[in-house]
Design an enzyme around this catalytic site. Structure first.
Site, PDB file in Angstrom:
ATOM      1  N   HIS A 184     -40.416  -0.379 -35.181  1.00 45.00           N
ATOM      2  CA  HIS A 184     -39.081  -0.069 -34.670  1.00 45.00           C
ATOM      3  C   HIS A 184     -38.182   0.619 -35.688  1.00 45.00           C
ATOM      4  O   HIS A 184     -37.056   0.969 -35.369  1.00 45.00           O
ATOM      5  CB  HIS A 184     -38.436  -1.332 -34.089  1.00 45.00           C
ATOM      6  CG  HIS A 184     -38.997  -1.654 -32.746  1.00 45.00           C
ATOM      7  ND1 HIS A 184     -40.180  -2.344 -32.595  1.00 45.00           N
ATOM      8  CD2 HIS A 184     -38.574  -1.339 -31.501  1.00 45.00           C
ATOM      9  CE1 HIS A 184     -40.455  -2.447 -31.316  1.00 45.00           C
ATOM     10  NE2 HIS A 184     -39.505  -1.844 -30.619  1.00 45.00           N
ATOM     11  N   TYR A 233     -28.440  -0.108 -26.321  1.00 41.63           N
ATOM     12  CA  TYR A 233     -29.647  -0.934 -26.310  1.00 41.63           C
ATOM     13  C   TYR A 233     -29.938  -1.439 -27.717  1.00 41.63           C
ATOM     14  O   TYR A 233     -30.010  -0.659 -28.665  1.00 41.63           O
ATOM     15  CB  TYR A 233     -30.810  -0.097 -25.777  1.00 41.63           C
ATOM     16  CG  TYR A 233     -32.129  -0.821 -25.612  1.00 41.63           C
ATOM     17  CD1 TYR A 233     -32.196  -2.175 -25.327  1.00 41.63           C
ATOM     18  CD2 TYR A 233     -33.319  -0.118 -25.730  1.00 41.63           C
ATOM     19  CE1 TYR A 233     -33.415  -2.810 -25.164  1.00 41.63           C
ATOM     20  CE2 TYR A 233     -34.544  -0.745 -25.563  1.00 41.63           C
ATOM     21  CZ  TYR A 233     -34.586  -2.096 -25.287  1.00 41.63           C
ATOM     22  OH  TYR A 233     -35.793  -2.724 -25.122  1.00 41.63           O
ATOM     23  N   TYR A 272     -44.337  -5.290 -35.984  1.00 42.41           N
ATOM     24  CA  TYR A 272     -43.407  -4.982 -34.894  1.00 42.41           C
ATOM     25  C   TYR A 272     -42.097  -4.433 -35.473  1.00 42.41           C
ATOM     26  O   TYR A 272     -41.569  -3.435 -34.980  1.00 42.41           O
ATOM     27  CB  TYR A 272     -43.149  -6.237 -34.055  1.00 42.41           C
ATOM     28  CG  TYR A 272     -42.321  -5.972 -32.836  1.00 42.41           C
ATOM     29  CD1 TYR A 272     -42.897  -5.431 -31.686  1.00 42.41           C
ATOM     30  CD2 TYR A 272     -40.964  -6.237 -32.822  1.00 42.41           C
ATOM     31  CE1 TYR A 272     -42.130  -5.173 -30.560  1.00 42.41           C
ATOM     32  CE2 TYR A 272     -40.196  -5.985 -31.706  1.00 42.41           C
ATOM     33  CZ  TYR A 272     -40.787  -5.453 -30.576  1.00 42.41           C
ATOM     34  OH  TYR A 272     -40.013  -5.194 -29.464  1.00 42.41           O
ATOM     35  N   TRP A 288     -45.878   4.120 -24.959  1.00 46.13           N
ATOM     36  CA  TRP A 288     -45.196   3.135 -25.811  1.00 46.13           C
ATOM     37  C   TRP A 288     -45.579   1.712 -25.406  1.00 46.13           C
ATOM     38  O   TRP A 288     -45.899   0.881 -26.258  1.00 46.13           O
ATOM     39  CB  TRP A 288     -43.678   3.323 -25.724  1.00 46.13           C
ATOM     40  CG  TRP A 288     -42.916   2.372 -26.591  1.00 46.13           C
ATOM     41  CD1 TRP A 288     -42.375   1.174 -26.216  1.00 46.13           C
ATOM     42  CD2 TRP A 288     -42.608   2.515 -27.980  1.00 46.13           C
ATOM     43  NE1 TRP A 288     -41.745   0.574 -27.276  1.00 46.13           N
ATOM     44  CE2 TRP A 288     -41.879   1.388 -28.375  1.00 46.13           C
ATOM     45  CE3 TRP A 288     -42.879   3.506 -28.920  1.00 46.13           C
ATOM     46  CZ2 TRP A 288     -41.415   1.214 -29.680  1.00 46.13           C
ATOM     47  CZ3 TRP A 288     -42.412   3.327 -30.212  1.00 46.13           C
ATOM     48  CH2 TRP A 288     -41.693   2.195 -30.585  1.00 46.13           C
TER      49      TRP A 288
END
Length: 106
Positions: A22, A41, A18, A76
């Site tokens: 990113h 964000y 993960y 996504w």
């Protein structure tokens, strides 16, 4: 601008992957987020898989709906679904429940 914070849970056995995903978020995904009104964000990840999301937006419901309408977000979310615990379908973004802000220091 209103702030939004939320929690999700990344599966313990998928945390490293993960994080890797990113490091190279698709440019079309970041462009779609910006166009949909997601500002400042950030995602924060604890070692136990607790994921904290933070963003600023004028209207979170409208920002979520705008993202839901994009093809890139559908792709996504489909790819990210396998990383999360306790989501009901292949769209982890539907599991986002904003936390209630109870204090803020400027």
């Amino acid at each position: 601008m209103p702030r939004v914070c939320f929690l999700l849970k990344v599966r313990q056995d998928r945390i490293d992957e993960y994080r890797r995903r990113h490091t190279t978020v698709w440019p079309e995904m970041t462009a779609a987020l910006s166009a949909a009104g997601w500002h400042d964000y950030s995602l924060f990840l604890r070692e136990d898989g607790t994921l904290v999301g933070y963003l600023e937006t004028d209207d979170f419901t409208a920002a979520q709906n705008a993202m839901a309408a994009t093809e890139v977000n559908t792709r996504w979310q489909r790819e990210m679904a396998e990383f999360f615990e306790d989501t009901d379908d292949d769209r982890p973004d539907r599991a986002i429940r904003p936390l209630t802000e109870i204090f803020h220091l400027r």
